[in-house]
Write an enzyme that holds these catalytic residues in place. Structure first.
Site, PDB file in Angstrom:
ATOM      1  N   GLN A  72     -19.826   0.010  -1.920  1.00  0.00           N
ATOM      2  CA  GLN A  72     -18.510   0.497  -1.499  1.00  0.00           C
ATOM      3  C   GLN A  72     -17.419  -0.462  -1.946  1.00  0.00           C
ATOM      4  O   GLN A  72     -17.393  -1.621  -1.553  1.00  0.00           O
ATOM      5  CB  GLN A  72     -18.453   0.658   0.018  1.00  0.00           C
ATOM      6  CG  GLN A  72     -17.056   1.076   0.476  1.00  0.00           C
ATOM      7  CD  GLN A  72     -17.061   1.609   1.874  1.00  0.00           C
ATOM      8  OE1 GLN A  72     -17.899   2.418   2.224  1.00  0.00           O
ATOM      9  NE2 GLN A  72     -16.115   1.158   2.667  1.00  0.00           N
ATOM     10  N   CYS A 105     -11.204   3.859   5.430  1.00  0.00           N
ATOM     11  CA  CYS A 105     -11.048   2.682   6.283  1.00  0.00           C
ATOM     12  C   CYS A 105      -9.665   2.647   6.912  1.00  0.00           C
ATOM     13  O   CYS A 105      -8.665   2.561   6.203  1.00  0.00           O
ATOM     14  CB  CYS A 105     -11.274   1.410   5.470  1.00  0.00           C
ATOM     15  SG  CYS A 105     -10.911  -0.097   6.389  1.00  0.00           S
ATOM     16  N   GLU A 232     -21.806   3.547  13.637  1.00  0.00           N
ATOM     17  CA  GLU A 232     -22.045   2.648  14.763  1.00  0.00           C
ATOM     18  C   GLU A 232     -23.251   3.023  15.619  1.00  0.00           C
ATOM     19  O   GLU A 232     -23.867   2.154  16.224  1.00  0.00           O
ATOM     20  CB  GLU A 232     -20.786   2.550  15.622  1.00  0.00           C
ATOM     21  CG  GLU A 232     -19.662   1.808  14.910  1.00  0.00           C
ATOM     22  CD  GLU A 232     -18.490   1.506  15.820  1.00  0.00           C
ATOM     23  OE1 GLU A 232     -18.636   1.668  17.052  1.00  0.00           O
ATOM     24  OE2 GLU A 232     -17.453   1.090  15.310  1.00  0.00           O
TER      25      GLU A 232
END
Length: 353
Positions: A72, A105, A232
């Site tokens: 990434q 992001c 997460e």
């Protein structure tokens, strides 16, 4: 590499948590593909220590074929992104490599540097298209894009179609809007994922609203997406894609063994964070958890962390110390002060109980 085959269950890029041992762990337990953390092109090109650290992470994974790995990248300078990507593209997994442009992001640093989700405004679309086009024409590996929702959300489909036309091999949509104050503003709008899937020919990946195994199935059934990306939730349960809830000490020790197998790819603070997540996922409400966090923070080595798990955590759980003949009285990682603290914690736990 036949890309769609590996898009079913993807481990998302997570800051300081997508290290090689963790990627190897989640891929052992069902992740069909895993992302690295967000890498900064300028540092890859100008910071030798930074470059060598991430190159080691990639090359060790490549040599042992842990599974497909997506690198990434972030940034707003197509030339820098291309230069950095070219330095890494041959060190991806042995099956195939994917280089991913991060447009998802929402961190404040991304706003200041004008990259990530802060490139989703329509005025920046030409820049985004130029970046994706430059990548797709420069690399020997497929290029993808990871998006959050545009504002208004109806513009997301338009941008996704433009990026597909620029050469994006697949699109991942985290169907929430940008917020630097809160990473999650309510539930992900899976209707927008479905909309992309209904109107586009390239694979679409759904990101968001996954907490347990059944969420994955419901997400795919509703959206029709080609795969699901999870972030997460995997930190607490790295076996999610295998529909397993592991013993927290077992999975922690398994992760530590991978850290030994791939030395130098995860720093002690990052290892501590992983282990904390594994234990917290099932034991976060136990009366001893705060003491565990404090003890974990005082560890300095992988061996210290393992001793904490095998002796103290098992003792707190009402179980005998396990394996490898660990003895509190003999172990060099536990001095007299530490032994006294352990005794006091036992007293404290007895009072709590």
């Amino acid at each position: 590499m036949p890309i769609p085959e590996y898009l079913g269950h993807i481990a998302a890029p997570m800051v300081n948590q997508s290290d090689l041992p963790f990627r190897a762990l989640v891929q052992k337990y069902g992740a069909s593909m895993a992302y690295t953390q967000m890498l900064i092109p300028d540092r890859l090109l100008n910071d030798q220590e930074y470059f060598e650290r991430h190159l080691r992470d990639l090359s060790l994974g490549f040599d042992t074929s842990i599974g497909p790995t997506v690198v990434q990248l972030c940034g707003n300078d197509s030339e820098l992104i291309v230069q950095a990507g070219r330095k890494l593209q041959t060190y991806c997994d042995g099956i195939g490599a994917e280089t991913d442009l991060n447009l998802g992001c929402p961190q404040e640093a991304a706003r200041a540097s004008q990259f990530g989700a802060y490139l989703l405004g329509q005025k920046d679309w030409p820049l985004v298209e130029n970046i994706v086009s430059s990548m797709s024409h420069s690399f020997t590996v497929p290029v993808s894009a990871k998006l959050r929702l545009c504002q208004p959300s109806t513009g997301t489909l338009d941008l996704a179609c433009r990026l597909a036309a620029c050469g994006a091999a697949w699109i991942t949509l985290h169907a929430r809007t940008v917020s630097s104050q809160r990473r999650r503003q309510g539930s992900a709008d899976l209707e927008q994922v479905k909309r992309l899937k209904d109107h586009m020919k390239i694979p679409i990946i759904s990101n968001g609203n996954v907490r347990v195994w059944s969420d994955i199935q419901e997400n795919l059934e509703y959206t029709g997406a080609d795969g699901v990306m999870v972030g997460e939730t995997l930190l607490g349960n790295p076996c999610l894609f295998a529909n397993i809830v592991p013993d927290p000490v077992d999975i922690s020790i398994e992760y530590l063994d991978l850290c030994r197998q791939y030395p130098g790819t995860a720093a002690i603070p990052n290892i501590q964070t992983h282990v904390r997540h594994f234990i917290e996922f099932q034991c976060g409400r136990r009366p001893w958890f705060k003491m565990f966090r404090a003890s974990l923070g005082s560890t300095r080595t992988i061996e210290d962390i393992e001793t904490l798990l095998r002796i103290r955590v098992e003792k707190w759980r009402g179980r005998p110390p396990r394996g490898r003949d660990y003895d509190v009285e003999d172990h060099p990682g536990i001095d007299d002060t530490e032994k006294k603290r352990m005794d006091q914690e036992d007293i404290d736990l007895t009072l709590v109980g």
